[in-house]
Structures are given as C-alpha cells and as structure tokens.
Design an enzyme around this catalytic site. Structure first.
Site, PDB file in Angstrom:
ATOM      1  N   GLU A 217      38.270  -9.399 -22.707  1.00  0.00           N
ATOM      2  CA  GLU A 217      39.030 -10.819 -22.741  1.00  0.00           C
ATOM      3  C   GLU A 217      40.667 -10.235 -22.569  1.00  0.00           C
ATOM      4  OE1 GLU A 217      38.423 -13.187 -26.212  1.00  0.00           O
ATOM      5  OE2 GLU A 217      36.244 -13.366 -25.666  1.00  0.00           O
ATOM      6  N   GLU A 336      29.293 -12.950 -22.579  1.00  0.00           N
ATOM      7  CA  GLU A 336      29.491 -13.020 -24.094  1.00  0.00           C
ATOM      8  C   GLU A 336      29.478 -14.452 -24.674  1.00  0.00           C
ATOM      9  OE1 GLU A 336      32.500 -10.928 -26.299  1.00  0.00           O
ATOM     10  OE2 GLU A 336      32.789 -12.636 -27.673  1.00  0.00           O
TER      11      GLU A 336
END
Length: 543
Positions: A217, A336
C-alpha cells in the site's frame, strides 16, 4: 445460436426447512439464464489464495506457530494456492542475518534441507503451541494499539524466521510470495536494495522456491512513515528488483507482483498509472487491495447488502481500465482482500455472516476479471482470519475448502432476471456458475457447479430446466448452526444440517453433499449459501 439453458429460480412464501430436499409451492418470482456452451474466462488454479500477515514476525517466537500440525492440516486442504507473506509490517521489516533470537525457544530444526520426512520433524510440540497461542492473544492487543496510533517500530527478522515460513509453505504445498520492504530508501528517495539482496542470496543458497513483492500500500506511506513515493519512482524500484532477480541463476524467472496499492479512492489513479508506465514490463501481475467497509463502523446489514457487495464491480473496473490502457492482457490480482479494513469487524468478520461477502467476492471477482484473490488472512492479527487464535477453523475456512473442492477454473455465464427482490431493485439471490473442479472432486466431464447465495431471511426455491433437470444434484448447503438472525453472529457453520468441525488435529470431516434425484427443486433456506453440483449437466464448455 448458442444453446441457452434457462434456469428458473423462485422464492417460497412458506418457510422451508434447512433440508435441501423439501418441496414447497412454486411462485414464479425469479428466473435465470445460463450458457454452458462456452467458457467466459478462466482463472488461475490458485485463484483462492491466502496471506500470512507479517505481524507474526514482530516477535519472532510467534513464527513457531507455523509448525503446528493442526495449522498445517488446515492449510493443506486449501491447496493449490499462493501464500503471501506481507502487509503493513512488511515495510518496517529488516533482514538481520547476524542476530540470534534470545527468546528462550529452542530452535528445533537444525537443517532446512526439506525432504518429505523433515516436515514431520519440524512439528511444534503441543505444550509449546498452547503457550504460544495464549501469548499471541496478548500480542494482538499490542499490534492493534500500534495500528490505531500508526506508530510502527522497525522489526528485525532472521534466517530462522525465513526457514520457518518456507517450511510452512513447502510442507503444505503452497507457493510462497515474500513481501520486501520498499521503505528502505536512499537520501535521493530511491529504493535501497542492499538488505533485500542479502535476503535473496540467503534464500538462493537454500534453494527456496518463491516469488516476490516490493512494498505494501505505497499510497499510504505518507500517513504511516512520512515518506512520499510517486508511482513512476516505485516502478523504477521494481525494475531494479527485477534486475537483481535476473542476475540470480535461481530466481532468474521468479514471479514478481505489485504494486499492492489500496483500492482507488475518489477515482484517483495517478499512482497506479505512473507505476505501470515504468514497471509494467517487469511484473507478472498487477496487484491491488480491496475491502468493502471500515471494520470500526460497519454493521450486520452491510454484510448482507447487495449494493455493498456490488461496490467490488466499480472498484475492479476502475483498476482494469487503468491497467488495460497501459498494458492490456496483464493479469490483475486482488493481492490482499477481506470484508472490512482496519483488521476486520470484530464479531462480524469472524462469524457466519462474513461468508456472504467472501463467497460473493469469489464468484464476482472470477467473473469480472481477477486472476487470483488473496485472502487476508489465514492466520495473523485482526478478526478477518480463517483460523482463530485457538487454531480452530472459522465458517469462512469451511466455505473456502468447499470452494476449492467443487469450483473449477472455468467461469460460465449465468444471469438472474426479475424477482427475489426486496426494496426496489436489490437482488437478494445471487448466483455464479463454473465448471466443476474435476481435479479434486470425483465428478465427470461436463459437470457444472452453481454457487447460490440467499441474502434474505425467506427461503428460495430453484427449478432446473432441461437438459440440466435430467441431472441428479449434489447439494452442499451452508447455514449457521442457529437458524434465526442471531445465528448470523455464530462462529460455527453446518453443512446440510451437520455441524462442521475437525475430527482431530490431523483430520478434516467428510464434506459430503446431499443427493437429489433428477427433477427435484433445489432449496435455499433463508440466510444461507450453497454449492449445487450437477454431475450430468453435459456442459459443452466443461468437456
């Protein structure tokens, strides 16, 4: 014209029991059409994959949990799959080969040249397992506090941690993906690869077969670490990592996946675009993360809301459009994903109701263009785990095992028209269709598996058309162990009325369907989901 078979779905006004054989009066409320003559798209055979969260390594002793024979038994039932090791803590992890752990745990595997029998040798002693499980519960409280405050400490990990992780992947036959730290940066804000290089050299010396990721991220680096990395530079970092892998004889063709960005917010795609412009050539798949809701302020209703479930379509399409502009044909993964971000929603993400989000995501993601979906998390902190802190399988685990066994790679077309509606246009009956997985299930060529979800408290009834109506059906209906709305909060699940639990630490129960003779209607009780296998559907696409 393609031979279209119509599938009629309708709902019962009278309450039906959980028995899939029970008949009721037909009301022509909903119908669907399916096309079994051609494959819409195919997904990777490891489509349903798993993550082990990097938080496990914050205190190295917890990596020993991966030696639990019970945990390994549970993991083996979910192969073939990728095993991703990563998450927020991955960008605070530094490989430190010199440091020896001083936590008083005997390092109980001397050599890591894994042969078939070494998997037995590497098992965790039961007393140690029990102690670690108790200590892990306290550790989770500390990890949650760190996440809330967004104050992350650097974490050192050693070759022992890598050995334990690889042993787990290897002994359960999963394909390991290791997430490297992208926040190790030079003063010029370029990735500093020296730490990754020594880790890669160690893994190569051990002949550990694995793939790689870099960073987790990156769009939130500023919030987490006060560092800004733009997409183009991140792409350059990946190009650099690919060069390191190419220099290695062993990892010359290893998989490289990224950039593991969060789902697009406010339609901003600049990070992904910049990344793809510089790195699309060096990655094997483009990865992004998706969660439906915030774990801290969500509700039971969200988990059953078709509009919430459909947000996946919007986000996926945004990502696919961006990828297809720069690099058409590139595979796209949900790198994810789970129900709720922020570690999951306590009392929801770990209960029966979470299955609606999980099963619908698997059905929808396969249909609209994802190649692999990596579930956060198999074991680790948070409440969206498949296996709880006592290493007991949760409802989503059992659902995942059935999905693996019964659902094949080939996606077929099925559409619902009209009916089974509440409040205007909300479709509370959702269906997906695949060829049956013939590798793990003993079904013949031409079999199809219908996935059906009933988001309403009213039972539904499905009538099969010709030629499918000539096929018997194996029904696998999953319900909470308590039939009322309260049952949605249960941490247990029944298959055709029978509670699912392990026989012992090394044995899963038989997961058998209920046989329905040809011509029977399929019953879907309120708040339930099911797999209906039609072994004699004679689907051309599945021959």
């Amino acid at each position: 014209m393609l031979p279209l078979a119509a599938l009629l779905l309708s709902c019962l006004s009278a309450a039906a029991s959980g028995d899939p054989r029970r008949n009721g009066t037909l009301s022509p409320e909903a119908s669907a059409v399916w096309d079994v003559s051609r494959v819409q798209r195919s997904v990777d055979e490891r489509f349903l994959s798993l993550a082990v969260d990097a938080s496990l390594v914050v205190e190295g002793k917890f990596m020993y949990l991966l030696g639990s024979s019970k945990l390994r038994t549970l993991a083996k039932a979910l192969t073939p799959a990728f095993l991703r090791f990563g998450g927020t803590r991955q960008d605070f992890m530094v490989y430190d080969p010199a440091s020896i752990r001083s936590h008083g745990y005997h390092h109980h595997h001397q050599n890591s040249d894994f042969t078939a029998d070494s998997c037995e040798k590497l098992e965790l002693p039961p007393l140690l397992e029990e102690r670690l499980r108790k200590e892990w519960v306290q550790q989770e409280t500390l990890l949650r506090k760190e996440d809330l405050e967004r104050k992350y400490k650097r974490v050192k990990f050693t070759e022992y941690d890598v050995d334990l992780l690889y042993a787990f992947a290897n002994c359960t036959k999963m394909d390991l993906i290791f997430g490297l730290n992208a926040l190790l940066r030079t003063p010029g804000n370029v990735w500093n690869s020296s730490n990754a290089r020594s880790l890669i050299q160690y893994c190569e010396s051990k002949h550990y077969k694995m793939s790689w990721e870099l960073g987790n991220e990156p769009n939130s680096y500023e919030k987490k670490a006060g560092v800004r990395v733009d997409g183009y530079q991140l792409g350059q970092d990946f190009v650099h990592l690919r060069e390191i892998l190419r220099e290695s004889k062993f990892y010359h063709n290893a998989g490289l996946y990224g950039p593991d960005i969060s789902q697009p917010r406010d339609h901003r795609r600049d990070l992904l675009e910049g990344f793809l412009q510089s790195a699309s050539e060096v990655i094997d798949a483009c990865t992004w993360h998706q969660y439906y809701v915030n774990g801290r302020d969500t509700s039971l209703e969200d988990f059953l809301d078709p509009e919430v479930l459909d947000t996946l379509i919007l986000k996926t399409n945004e990502v696919l459009e961006t990828v297809n502009l720069v690099t058409p044909q590139k595979k796209v993964w949900l790198g994810e994903t789970s129900s709720a971000y922020g570690g999951g929603a306590i009392g929801l993400s770990d209960t029966f109701v979470a299955g609606f989000m999980w099963l619908d995501k698997l059905g929808l993601a396969a249909k609209i263009g994802m190649d692999v979906v990596i579930r956060q998390v198999f074991i680790g902190s948070g409440s969206y785990h498949l296996v709880d802190d006592d290493l007991e399988p949760l409802p989503d685990y059992w659902l995942s095992v059935l999905y693996k066994r019964l659902v094949g790679r080939e996606v077929l077309s099925v559409e619902i028209f009209s009916g089974f509606v509440l409040h205007g246009k909300r479709k509370l009956l959702r269906v997906y269709l695949h060829c049956t997985n013939r590798k793990s299930a003993s079904y013949r060529n031409g079999s199809v598996t219908l996935i059906a979800l009933n988001l309403s408290n009213k039972p539904a009834r499905i009538a099969l058309p010709a030629p499918a109506s000539d096929s018997p059906v194996d029904a696998y209906v999953l319900q909470s162990n308590q039939p009322t709305k309260e049952g949605l909060y249960s941490r247990s699940v029944t298959l055709n009325g029978k509670l699912l639990q392990m026989v012992d630490d090394k044995t899963l129960p038989d997961l058998k369907g209920v046989f329905l003779p040809p011509g029977e209607h399929l019953q879907l009780p309120g708040y339930s989901f099911a797999f209906f296998v039609l072994p004699e559907a004679r689907a051309l696409a599945c021959q």
